[in-house]
Every structure is written in C-alpha cells, then in structure tokens.
Design a protein around this motif. Structure first.
Motif, mmCIF file in Angstrom:
data_model
loop_
_atom_site.group_PDB
_atom_site.id
_atom_site.type_symbol
_atom_site.label_atom_id
_atom_site.label_comp_id
_atom_site.label_asym_id
_atom_site.label_seq_id
_atom_site.Cartn_x
_atom_site.Cartn_y
_atom_site.Cartn_z
ATOM 1 N N GLY A 94 0.767 -1.190 -0.051
ATOM 2 C CA GLY A 94 0.071 0.181 -0.025
ATOM 3 C C GLY A 94 0.751 1.349 0.144
ATOM 4 N N ARG A 95 0.288 2.281 0.515
ATOM 5 C CA ARG A 95 0.980 3.431 0.533
ATOM 6 C C ARG A 95 1.731 3.725 1.741
ATOM 7 N N GLY A 96 3.082 4.213 1.518
ATOM 8 C CA GLY A 96 3.888 4.599 2.812
ATOM 9 C C GLY A 96 4.580 5.789 2.520
ATOM 10 N N GLY A 97 5.469 6.158 3.615
ATOM 11 C CA GLY A 97 6.300 7.403 3.537
ATOM 12 C C GLY A 97 7.378 7.073 4.402
ATOM 13 N N GLY A 98 8.695 7.748 3.997
ATOM 14 C CA GLY A 98 9.881 7.733 4.789
ATOM 15 C C GLY A 98 10.747 6.498 4.817
ATOM 16 N N ALA A 99 11.936 6.569 5.149
ATOM 17 C CA ALA A 99 12.695 5.774 5.075
ATOM 18 C C ALA A 99 12.538 4.297 5.776
ATOM 19 N N GLU A 100 11.831 4.504 7.044
ATOM 20 C CA GLU A 100 11.644 3.359 7.782
ATOM 21 C C GLU A 100 10.380 2.610 6.884
ATOM 22 N N GLN A 101 9.683 3.028 6.540
ATOM 23 C CA GLN A 101 8.463 2.402 5.846
ATOM 24 C C GLN A 101 9.041 1.605 4.803
ATOM 25 N N LEU A 102 9.820 2.530 3.798
ATOM 26 C CA LEU A 102 10.506 1.874 2.644
ATOM 27 C C LEU A 102 11.357 0.575 3.154
ATOM 28 N N MET A 103 12.069 0.894 4.189
ATOM 29 C CA MET A 103 12.877 -0.207 4.563
ATOM 30 C C MET A 103 12.118 -1.554 5.057
ATOM 31 N N ASP A 104 10.711 -1.256 5.339
ATOM 32 C CA ASP A 104 9.857 -2.502 5.709
ATOM 33 C C ASP A 104 9.602 -3.413 4.246
ATOM 34 N N VAL A 105 9.493 -2.606 3.102
ATOM 35 C CA VAL A 105 9.062 -3.120 1.831
ATOM 36 C C VAL A 105 10.475 -3.921 1.642
ATOM 37 N N VAL A 106 11.533 -3.271 1.669
ATOM 38 C CA VAL A 106 12.875 -4.079 1.404
ATOM 39 C C VAL A 106 13.020 -5.289 2.132
ATOM 40 N N VAL A 107 12.926 -5.046 3.499
ATOM 41 C CA VAL A 107 13.034 -6.266 4.238
ATOM 42 C C VAL A 107 12.025 -7.341 3.794
ATOM 43 N N GLY A 108 11.011 -7.134 3.551
ATOM 44 C CA GLY A 108 9.937 -8.052 3.171
ATOM 45 C C GLY A 108 10.196 -8.813 1.840
ATOM 46 N N LEU A 109 10.634 -8.015 0.874
ATOM 47 C CA LEU A 109 11.196 -8.399 -0.411
ATOM 48 C C LEU A 109 12.379 -9.320 -0.181
#
Length: 147
Positions: A44-59
């Motif tokens: 979904g929608r996110g913002g900032g480095a912390e949430q982007l890193m959530d996506v990176v870790v998940g992938l």
C-alpha cells in the motif's frame, strides 16, 4: 536549469534508483526527499525511510537477487514526473528464477515525482507474485501465453 536539463537529470536519478536498488545499497535513500511517499502492491502507501525499509526487508525474505537492465527501458519525462516501463529478472530465496518475457512476472511500471532534484514520490506497479502462488489469478490459463 532548462526544462530539458531537469528532465535529463530526473531520468538519470531514476536510472540510479534501479542501479542502487539492485545493489541493495543504503545510498539509494540519498535519492529521496526526507518526506518522500511511495506505493508498492500488497504493501500500500507508505512514506519515509523506515516504511520503505519495511518493504525492502519483506522483499528480501523472498528475493535473493533482482536485476533491472535499464538499457532497454522506456523513460518518459514530463515536468516533475518520470514514468518508467521495464523488466526484471532474478532469483528467489528458494532458488527459483524469474525473467520477464519467460515467466509470468517481471514486468513493471514506476511513476516518479521529483522535487528539487530528489524523488518525492514513487509508485511501483507490478505483480509481486514472484513465486507464482496465485494460480487462481490465471483466468485465461498459462498455455499459449507470451510473457
């Protein structure tokens, strides 16, 4: 800076994004504004480095390596926006491989918005089913399809 120069710079930044993403480099964050926003399917929608890193870790839990070959991508730049249509290939954590044109997933479109020479927003549109687990989504079957 002329409008043409800004477009050229924005396309160069988009190219860098894919290069740094493939390298799993934390330097990728330097391409973004501090208040950037993003969209990624199934997150979904996110913002900032912390949430982007959530996506990176998940992938990273599913994707061992990913490659973007920007040499044949379509880059369309207009104003503060760059739209990129491209393909990926890679290896999953279970050893399975995917490659656009050979497997059902691997094609994508990203829409970037820039502000002051940085990415202020990126929306990623793709099918994140790299493991081909969504068999019921193949409404027309797999046979005879060109990927």
């Amino acid at each position: 800076m002329t409008d043409t120069a800004v477009k050229i710079d924005n396309v160069a930044i988009a190219r860098d994004y894919f290069r740094l993403l493939d390298a799993k480099s934390p330097d990728m964050l330097s391409l973004f504004t501090p208040d950037f926003e993003f969209y990624y399917p199934k997150y979904g929608r996110g913002g900032g480095a912390e949430q982007l890193m959530d996506v990176v870790v998940g992938l990273s839990a599913r994707v061992e390596t990913m490659e973007h070959d920007v040499s044949d991508y379509l880059f369309v730049a207009e104003g503060d926006h760059v739209v990129v249509e491209g393909t990926t290939r890679g290896v999953l954590s279970n050893g399975d491989k995917w490659a656009a044109g050979e497997t059902p997933c691997g094609r994508f479109c990203n829409v970037f918005t820039f502000r002051d020479g940085k990415i202020a927003r990126v929306a990623v549109y793709l099918d994140p089913d790299y493991l081909n687990e969504a068999e019921s989504a193949f409404l027309w079957g797999r046979e005879g399809r060109q990927w």
